[in-house]
Every structure is written in C-alpha cells, then in structure tokens.
Scaffold this motif. Structure first.
Motif, PDB file in Angstrom:
ATOM      1  N   SER A 125       0.892  -1.280  -0.005  1.00 48.73           N
ATOM      2  CA  SER A 125      -0.131  -0.032  -0.095  1.00 48.73           C
ATOM      3  C   SER A 125       0.955   1.242   0.118  1.00 48.73           C
ATOM      4  O   SER A 125       0.558   2.227  -0.623  1.00 48.73           O
ATOM      5  CB  SER A 125      -1.049   0.046   1.227  1.00 48.73           C
ATOM      6  OG  SER A 125      -0.358   0.172   2.540  1.00 48.73           O
ATOM      7  N   LYS A 128       1.782   1.881  -3.565  1.00 45.78           N
ATOM      8  CA  LYS A 128       0.840   2.610  -4.276  1.00 45.78           C
ATOM      9  C   LYS A 128       0.687   3.959  -4.147  1.00 45.78           C
ATOM     10  O   LYS A 128       0.668   4.738  -5.095  1.00 45.78           O
ATOM     11  CB  LYS A 128      -0.596   1.953  -3.974  1.00 45.78           C
ATOM     12  CG  LYS A 128      -0.848   0.543  -4.608  1.00 45.78           C
ATOM     13  CD  LYS A 128      -2.262   0.004  -4.159  1.00 45.78           C
ATOM     14  CE  LYS A 128      -2.332  -1.255  -4.741  1.00 45.78           C
ATOM     15  NZ  LYS A 128      -3.604  -2.069  -4.464  1.00 45.78           N
ATOM     16  N   ALA A 129       0.904   4.542  -2.799  1.00 42.68           N
ATOM     17  CA  ALA A 129       1.003   5.860  -2.668  1.00 42.68           C
ATOM     18  C   ALA A 129       2.319   6.623  -3.138  1.00 42.68           C
ATOM     19  O   ALA A 129       1.792   7.777  -3.893  1.00 42.68           O
ATOM     20  CB  ALA A 129       0.855   6.100  -1.067  1.00 42.68           C
ATOM     21  N   ARG A 130       3.504   5.888  -3.278  1.00 43.74           N
ATOM     22  CA  ARG A 130       4.536   6.394  -3.904  1.00 43.74           C
ATOM     23  C   ARG A 130       4.296   6.620  -5.363  1.00 43.74           C
ATOM     24  O   ARG A 130       4.765   7.768  -5.930  1.00 43.74           O
ATOM     25  CB  ARG A 130       5.630   5.507  -3.695  1.00 43.74           C
ATOM     26  CG  ARG A 130       7.073   5.636  -4.229  1.00 43.74           C
ATOM     27  CD  ARG A 130       7.564   7.112  -3.776  1.00 43.74           C
ATOM     28  NE  ARG A 130       8.804   7.384  -4.835  1.00 43.74           N
ATOM     29  CZ  ARG A 130       8.992   8.643  -5.528  1.00 43.74           C
ATOM     30  NH1 ARG A 130       8.135   9.665  -5.191  1.00 43.74           N
ATOM     31  NH2 ARG A 130      10.022   8.820  -6.383  1.00 43.74           N
ATOM     32  N   HIS A 133       2.442   9.612  -6.117  1.00 42.44           N
ATOM     33  CA  HIS A 133       2.988  10.841  -5.937  1.00 42.44           C
ATOM     34  C   HIS A 133       4.192  11.086  -6.853  1.00 42.44           C
ATOM     35  O   HIS A 133       4.255  12.169  -7.372  1.00 42.44           O
ATOM     36  CB  HIS A 133       3.846  10.744  -4.405  1.00 42.44           C
ATOM     37  CG  HIS A 133       4.613  11.825  -4.116  1.00 42.44           C
ATOM     38  ND1 HIS A 133       4.135  12.959  -3.634  1.00 42.44           N
ATOM     39  CD2 HIS A 133       6.077  12.061  -4.321  1.00 42.44           C
ATOM     40  CE1 HIS A 133       5.142  14.141  -3.738  1.00 42.44           C
ATOM     41  NE2 HIS A 133       6.309  13.497  -3.681  1.00 42.44           N
TER      42      HIS A 133
END
Length: 154
Positions: A125, A128-130, A133
């Motif tokens: 997870s 996914k955020a990286r 960004h």
C-alpha cells in the motif's frame, strides 16, 4: 548490468523469506554473485536493491569524493555500511532481516518494483501511494528523460 522492470507482489513468510521475482532472477543470472544486495533507502520507507555490478558502480561513484570527507563518509555509511548481500536459496528466495522489514514496514507481503538498473522493495500500500506521488511529480514538473550525449537516442 541487470535491468529490472515491472512490479511483483510476493508473500513474506514468518522467517522473513520471500521469493525474488523470476524475471529479476533471470536478469541477474549472468552475475557472479547469485543473489541481490539490499539496504535501507535513505530517501523512502523502502529497501533499495541492486546487483553486484551496480554496487561496484556505486563504489566507483563514491570514489569521486575525498576519501575522508563528510560527504564520502555519510554516503558510504548509508549505502555500504547498511548493504546486505542476500544469496538466493534453492527456491529463489532471500531472507529479509528484521531491521530491513521494520524500515519498510513490511508485514506478510512485499512489492518488488523495477526501476531500471535498480529495484525497490515496498510494503504494497505504501508503494501505491509512492506511485501516485511520483506520477504527479513527473506530470507537474514536466519531467522527461535527458538525451544520451553522443548516442543514438534523442
């Protein structure tokens, strides 16, 4: 040097063992050391992964600093002092140490993400955020790859 592509999510067992993606093992097959080198990222909550040839390249780059300079010492400590060579077992697995697992907040799964000449290991997870960004940064900053000087690409 090996080329690492794509993203793979693999299970981590209770002993910290994880199968390195077959595509990554294939990319590493010509290397003398049959395994990977991993260290804690100095930038992200993930692990940086390389083959032995790329580690040699990093050592050559580090040689550009004065031997006893603060810059050389900081980078050598962050990279080589923390680097863990991990040989593949008979099933193509490596064992992540508890400090590596803690740094990347890895639990029962780890994402291997190919980044060209290197790869990273992320908690899925967080990856996914990286990725969200990174895509936003590339778009907002209009990032593009530089031309190869003296090469065929432009």
């Amino acid at each position: 040097m090996a080329l690492f592509l794509s993203t793979y999510i693999n299970r981590v067992d209770r002993k910290g063992r994880v199968s390195v993606p077959a595509a990554f093992r294939t990319a590493l097959s010509a290397q003398a050391f049959q395994g990977i080198v991993v260290f804690r990222s100095p930038v992200h909550a993930c692990l940086e992964g390389f083959d032995g040839a790329k580690m040699d390249d990093l050592a050559t780059r580090l040689d550009q600093f004065d031997l006893f300079s603060a810059e050389q010492d900081d980078l050598a400590t962050a990279i080589f002092g923390d680097a863990t060579p991990m040989a593949f077992d008979g099933d193509g697995r490596v064992t992540l140490t508890p400090d590596l697992i803690a740094h990347a907040n890895i639990a029962d799964q780890v994402a291997f993400v190919g980044l060209g000449r290197k790869f990273q290991l992320w908690e899925p997870s967080a990856l996914k955020a990286r990725q969200v960004h990174a895509r936003a940064n590339a778009r907002d900053k209009g990032l593009t790859l530089p031309s190869i000087i003296g090469g065929a690409a432009s």
